[in-house]
Design an enzyme around this catalytic site. Structure first.
Site, PDB file in Angstrom:
ATOM      1  N   LYS A  34     -68.446  37.952 -42.184  1.00 21.46           N
ATOM      2  CA  LYS A  34     -69.454  37.847 -41.137  1.00 21.46           C
ATOM      3  C   LYS A  34     -69.722  39.236 -40.565  1.00 21.46           C
ATOM      4  O   LYS A  34     -68.859  40.088 -40.714  1.00 21.46           O
ATOM      5  CB  LYS A  34     -69.005  36.841 -40.091  1.00 21.46           C
ATOM      6  CG  LYS A  34     -68.277  37.449 -38.870  1.00 21.46           C
ATOM      7  CD  LYS A  34     -68.141  36.481 -37.762  1.00 21.46           C
ATOM      8  CE  LYS A  34     -68.879  36.924 -36.533  1.00 21.46           C
ATOM      9  NZ  LYS A  34     -68.276  38.034 -35.807  1.00 21.46           N
TER      10      LYS A  34
ATOM     11  N   HIS B   4     -63.756  33.550 -39.776  1.00 22.12           N
ATOM     12  CA  HIS B   4     -62.288  33.597 -39.695  1.00 22.12           C
ATOM     13  C   HIS B   4     -61.725  32.530 -38.761  1.00 22.12           C
ATOM     14  O   HIS B   4     -60.533  32.243 -38.793  1.00 22.12           O
ATOM     15  CB  HIS B   4     -61.786  35.003 -39.346  1.00 22.12           C
ATOM     16  CG  HIS B   4     -61.842  35.334 -37.890  1.00 22.12           C
ATOM     17  ND1 HIS B   4     -62.967  35.822 -37.281  1.00 22.12           N
ATOM     18  CD2 HIS B   4     -60.905  35.248 -36.905  1.00 22.12           C
ATOM     19  CE1 HIS B   4     -62.723  36.025 -36.005  1.00 22.12           C
ATOM     20  NE2 HIS B   4     -61.480  35.673 -35.746  1.00 22.12           N
TER      21      HIS B   4
ATOM     22  N   LYS C 133     -57.940  29.556 -38.667  1.00 22.46           N
ATOM     23  CA  LYS C 133     -56.962  29.250 -37.607  1.00 22.46           C
ATOM     24  C   LYS C 133     -56.439  27.829 -37.780  1.00 22.46           C
ATOM     25  O   LYS C 133     -57.218  26.889 -37.933  1.00 22.46           O
ATOM     26  CB  LYS C 133     -57.614  29.396 -36.221  1.00 22.46           C
ATOM     27  CG  LYS C 133     -58.053  30.817 -35.906  1.00 22.46           C
ATOM     28  CD  LYS C 133     -58.613  30.906 -34.501  1.00 22.46           C
ATOM     29  CE  LYS C 133     -59.322  32.235 -34.270  1.00 22.46           C
ATOM     30  NZ  LYS C 133     -58.464  33.396 -34.195  1.00 22.46           N
TER      31      LYS C 133
ATOM     32  N   GLU D 146     -62.547  36.177 -23.924  1.00 20.40           N
ATOM     33  CA  GLU D 146     -61.705  37.317 -24.327  1.00 20.40           C
ATOM     34  C   GLU D 146     -61.514  38.247 -23.140  1.00 20.40           C
ATOM     35  O   GLU D 146     -62.435  38.411 -22.332  1.00 20.40           O
ATOM     36  CB  GLU D 146     -62.385  38.099 -25.451  1.00 20.40           C
ATOM     37  CG  GLU D 146     -62.625  37.279 -26.697  1.00 20.40           C
ATOM     38  CD  GLU D 146     -63.217  38.131 -27.795  1.00 20.40           C
ATOM     39  OE1 GLU D 146     -62.438  38.693 -28.562  1.00 20.40           O
ATOM     40  OE2 GLU D 146     -64.448  38.258 -27.857  1.00 20.40           O
TER      41      GLU D 146
ATOM     42  N   ASP E  50     -72.431  37.342 -32.190  1.00 15.95           N
ATOM     43  CA  ASP E  50     -71.064  37.708 -32.542  1.00 15.95           C
ATOM     44  C   ASP E  50     -70.115  36.510 -32.519  1.00 15.95           C
ATOM     45  O   ASP E  50     -69.197  36.427 -33.330  1.00 15.95           O
ATOM     46  CB  ASP E  50     -70.570  38.775 -31.543  1.00 15.95           C
ATOM     47  CG  ASP E  50     -69.279  39.449 -31.984  1.00 15.95           C
ATOM     48  OD1 ASP E  50     -69.199  39.823 -33.168  1.00 15.95           O
ATOM     49  OD2 ASP E  50     -68.363  39.594 -31.155  1.00 15.95           O
TER      50      ASP E  50
ATOM     51  N   HIS F  30     -68.518  31.204 -34.768  1.00 16.98           N
ATOM     52  CA  HIS F  30     -67.248  30.576 -34.404  1.00 16.98           C
ATOM     53  C   HIS F  30     -67.433  29.321 -33.546  1.00 16.98           C
ATOM     54  O   HIS F  30     -66.806  28.293 -33.788  1.00 16.98           O
ATOM     55  CB  HIS F  30     -66.356  31.564 -33.650  1.00 16.98           C
ATOM     56  CG  HIS F  30     -66.180  32.886 -34.360  1.00 16.98           C
ATOM     57  ND1 HIS F  30     -66.112  32.987 -35.730  1.00 16.98           N
ATOM     58  CD2 HIS F  30     -66.052  34.153 -33.886  1.00 16.98           C
ATOM     59  CE1 HIS F  30     -65.937  34.260 -36.058  1.00 16.98           C
ATOM     60  NE2 HIS F  30     -65.911  34.979 -34.967  1.00 16.98           N
TER      61      HIS F  30
ATOM     62  N   LYS G 105     -66.912  38.525 -23.187  1.00 13.57           N
ATOM     63  CA  LYS G 105     -65.940  39.632 -23.264  1.00 13.57           C
ATOM     64  C   LYS G 105     -65.585  40.041 -21.834  1.00 13.57           C
ATOM     65  O   LYS G 105     -66.333  39.759 -20.894  1.00 13.57           O
ATOM     66  CB  LYS G 105     -66.575  40.832 -23.963  1.00 13.57           C
ATOM     67  CG  LYS G 105     -66.915  40.565 -25.420  1.00 13.57           C
ATOM     68  CD  LYS G 105     -66.104  41.453 -26.322  1.00 13.57           C
ATOM     69  CE  LYS G 105     -66.452  41.242 -27.773  1.00 13.57           C
ATOM     70  NZ  LYS G 105     -65.286  40.926 -28.592  1.00 13.57           N
TER      71      LYS G 105
HETATM   72  C1  BG6 Z   1     -65.010  38.430 -34.234  1.00 17.77           C
HETATM   73  C2  BG6 Z   1     -65.934  39.148 -33.311  1.00 17.77           C
HETATM   74  O1  BG6 Z   1     -65.739  37.679 -35.165  1.00 17.77           O
HETATM   75  O2  BG6 Z   1     -64.188  37.551 -33.495  1.00 17.77           O
HETATM   76  C3  BG6 Z   1     -65.146  39.892 -32.234  1.00 17.77           C
HETATM   77  O3  BG6 Z   1     -66.732  40.063 -34.039  1.00 17.77           O
HETATM   78  C4  BG6 Z   1     -64.204  38.960 -31.532  1.00 17.77           C
HETATM   79  O4  BG6 Z   1     -66.018  40.509 -31.299  1.00 17.77           O
HETATM   80  C5  BG6 Z   1     -63.372  38.197 -32.547  1.00 17.77           C
HETATM   81  O5  BG6 Z   1     -63.369  39.727 -30.690  1.00 17.77           O
HETATM   82  C6  BG6 Z   1     -62.541  37.141 -31.861  1.00 17.77           C
HETATM   83  O6  BG6 Z   1     -61.643  36.634 -32.790  1.00 17.77           O
HETATM   84  P1  BG6 Z   1     -60.262  36.013 -32.319  1.00 17.77           P
HETATM   85  O7  BG6 Z   1     -59.656  35.530 -33.583  1.00 17.77           O
HETATM   86  O8  BG6 Z   1     -59.515  37.102 -31.624  1.00 17.77           O
HETATM   87  O9  BG6 Z   1     -60.646  34.921 -31.379  1.00 17.77           O
END
Ligand code: BG6
Length: 615
Positions: free
Chosen positions: A144, A174, A178, A212, A231, A236, A337
């Site tokens: 991605k 990704h 999880k 985050e 993003d 996600h 964020k």
């Molecule tokens: C990524 C984003 O796909 O996922 C990031 O580009 C983000 O900006 C991250 O911080 C968050 O992933 P995780 O696994 O930490 O929740």
């Protein structure tokens, strides 16, 4: 093959995942990794580099030299520019040489661990160098972000599909690596207890939050072109939404699961002009204080971000699904964020029934995706004692208490699935394009109008006030899963007993106030007291005379609750304030179990009253 083999993704995630697979004996002997990237390295240097990086990024408690030696001997590297046809010829020769040397069958997996603006070029070059017509099984993994809007995603799909079959393209998200996300499907499939409840008749609404604490860190350049909608939300959050809301597939067949997910997204009601304005909120963080207490700069002052940037670092959106199961059930998605805590959670709020037993509080089912991993059900329980009184309680399944499994990067499962030609955890063309279609009206609207109020939330806070208002309009509120450390920052609660803290965590209601807003009004009756998580407030008496300032970790409003008398002062937010409200009933209930709490509050109240009288 890894394209981008000297990059960040490879060292942080791919190589630790491959190493984990090697340690678990899940790689065949006839296996090798051939890497290419722009960095000028020999194979030997590449191996050394990966060894060093692995020492930092491995998720295993100890380093297994023997397994590393096994893997290192299978790592190969060639340097090359992604636009240079000759580099791909060298790569091909190397791949064939390694294949022959190790008697590796014709199975090739190509991982594009590169910046997305190289995707199209690399794809063309791979085709020109005949990687797309290699004998045997061949697959390509595309990281991605997959496109930057609907149009570019369609173009990228078209370009990939020119050279690969759909079954050969593995688009990564990704989040699907999880365990807790995969468990959403397991939970729904394997626990028929919940199946009859999974619909509009029983569910009031669903919240999906991915918060985050980090800002954009070193990725300002990328992020400023991207924003949170692209993003996090388009990929996600919509992936999690699909798992939670899809019709249950008839089997674990990858096609059945992917069909169900795509059909769900297709049923999401398109955001029209009114929805974009009224049911969606964007935010950008300003200067503030990080969760660890250190100062945080405003987004516009982050490296590589333009000073007038209009990019959103926070979004909260309301979606509806137009199908039989979900009609009338709003879905609230939010991500940001530089927030007060890191936490991805899915909250299913059931409909409340006002019975005879004196509670109209709804049951909640909470999927804790990360960092705490588990599933929780909020129920009500009878408080011990001769009277029939109810109290909120939690039933928890905690991964750490239940499983001994080694911690991974999340990429093990994705790589293993790709090696084994299982596309379940990867996104199909239709899913990706439908997901872009859902956010596209918002991308267009937000691009067309600048957000005059940016920045509109302080780094380290609960996000823009408008996100709470969005839910409050329908009588709902965000569920902030609080952890004890939020409360024990306060002097007063630092040494509080664990049971008292647990009770407070379940009873506190998060409320946010904008600068200048009045929280309590002198003379008014008040049924709640407040705990300050973020920000500061001024205490006013009479005609706006400031008699004090209340800061983080402090309480206010206790006089009205303790003595059942009108508010003795007005309290107004000086900055954006994140507060936890505790209703009088809950206060008295908890205080009954912890008499110490009442006397400490009484002391605070008495000293404030006498200070005010002196003033
Ligand atoms: C990524 C984003 O796909 O996922 C990031 O580009 C983000 O900006 C991250 O911080 C968050 O992933 P995780 O696994 O930490 O929740």
């Amino acid at each position: 093959m890894i394209l981008g083999a000297s990059g960040d993704l490879t060292k942080r995630l791919l190589m630790p995942a491959i190493y984990n697979l090697a340690c678990e004996g899940l790689l065949p002997d006839a296996f090798a990794v051939v890497g290419m990237a722009m960095t000028d390295l020999t194979t030997e240097e590449f191996r050394c580099q990966q060894r060093q990086d692995l020492a930092r990024f491995s998720t295993r408690a100890t380093f297994d030299e023997e397994r590393w030696a096994w893997l290192a001997s299978r790592l190969h590297y060639t340097a090359g520019e992604f636009a240079d046809a000759a580099a791909y010829e060298r790569l091909r020769v190397l791949v064939e040489h390694v294949r022959e040397e190790r008697s590796i069958p014709n199975n090739t997996l190509i991982y594009l661990a590169i910046s997305p603006h190289f995707f199209a070029e690399v794809n063309r070059q791979l085709a020109a160098a005949r990687f797309t017509s290699l004998p045997g099984a061949k697959r390509i993994i595309v990281e991605k972000p997959f496109g930057s809007d609907l149009e570019s995603a369609r173009t990228l799909n078209r370009e990939l599909l020119e050279h690969w079959d759909e079954e050969e393209i593995f688009r990564i998200d990704h989040y699907l690596g999880k365990e807790t996300v995969q468990n959403l499907l397991a939970f729904r499939l394997a626990n028929p207890l919940f199946t009859p409840l999974w619909n509009a008749e029983h569910i009031d609404h669903i919240q999906i939050s991915a918060l985050e604490t980090v800002g954009v860190e070193t990725r300002g350049g990328y992020y400023d072109r991207t924003g949170v909608l692209r993003d996090m939300v388009q990929n996600h959050l919509l992936q999690m939404l699909a798992y939670v809301c899809m019709e249950l597939p008839r089997s674990l067949d990858p096609a059945a699961i992917r069909d169900a997910k795509s059909q769900l997204l297709e049923a999401v009601r398109p955001l029209d002009k009114t929805a974009v304005v009224e049911d969606c909120v964007r935010g950008q963080y300003g200067a503030g204080v990080k969760a660890d207490g250190t100062p945080a700069v405003a987004y516009r002052n982050e490296p590589d971000v333009t000073h007038t940037s209009n990019t959103e670092t926070f979004a909260a959106i309301t979606l509806h699904i137009d199908n039989e199961r979900w009609r009338g059930v709003p879905l609230y998605l939010r991500s940001g964020k530089a927030m007060w805590k890191r936490g991805t959670e899915i909250v299913i709020q059931f409909r409340a029934s006002v019975g005879d037993v004196g509670t109209s509080e709804p049951n909640l089912l909470i999927f804790h995706i990360q960092p705490f991993q588990g599933v929780e059900i909020r129920v009500h329980a009878k408080r011990p004692g001769p009277q029939f009184h109810l109290q909120a309680a939690g039933m928890r399944f905690d991964y750490a208490e239940t499983f001994e499994a080694a911690r991974g990067t999340g990429y093990e499962v994705l790589l293993y699935a790709a090696f084994n030609n299982d596309p379940t955890l990867f996104s199909r063309t239709d899913f990706v394009e439908t997901a872009w279609g859902i956010v596209q009206p918002l991308l267009d609207a937000w691009q067309a109008s600048s957000a005059e109020a940016f920045p509109n939330y302080a780094a380290g806070s609960w996000g823009p006030r408008a996100a709470s208002t969005m839910l409050a309009r329908t009588g709902r509120q965000w569920h902030e899963s609080l952890t004890r450390d939020v409360l024990t920052r306060s002097e007063f609660l630092k040494h509080a007993p664990a049971v008292m803290l647990n009770n407070l965590l379940l009873a506190f209601r998060p409320v946010a106030f904008a600068p200048g807003e009045t929280i309590v009004q002198e003379g008014a009756c008040g049924g709640e007291l407040f705990f300050v998580c973020r920000g500061s407030l001024e205490v006013l008496r009479g005609a706006d005379t400031q008699v004090g300032v209340i800061g983080e970790g402090e309480f206010f409003g206790e006089v009205a609750v303790l003595f059942n008398q009108p508010r003795t002062a007005t309290v107004r937010a000086l900055q954006q304030c994140d507060l936890l409200a505790l209703d009088a009933d809950d206060f008295h209930r908890i205080a009954a179990d912890f008499p110490q709490m009442t006397s400490e509050f009484q002391q605070i109240a008495a000293s404030r009253i006498s200070r005010a009288d002196r003033g």
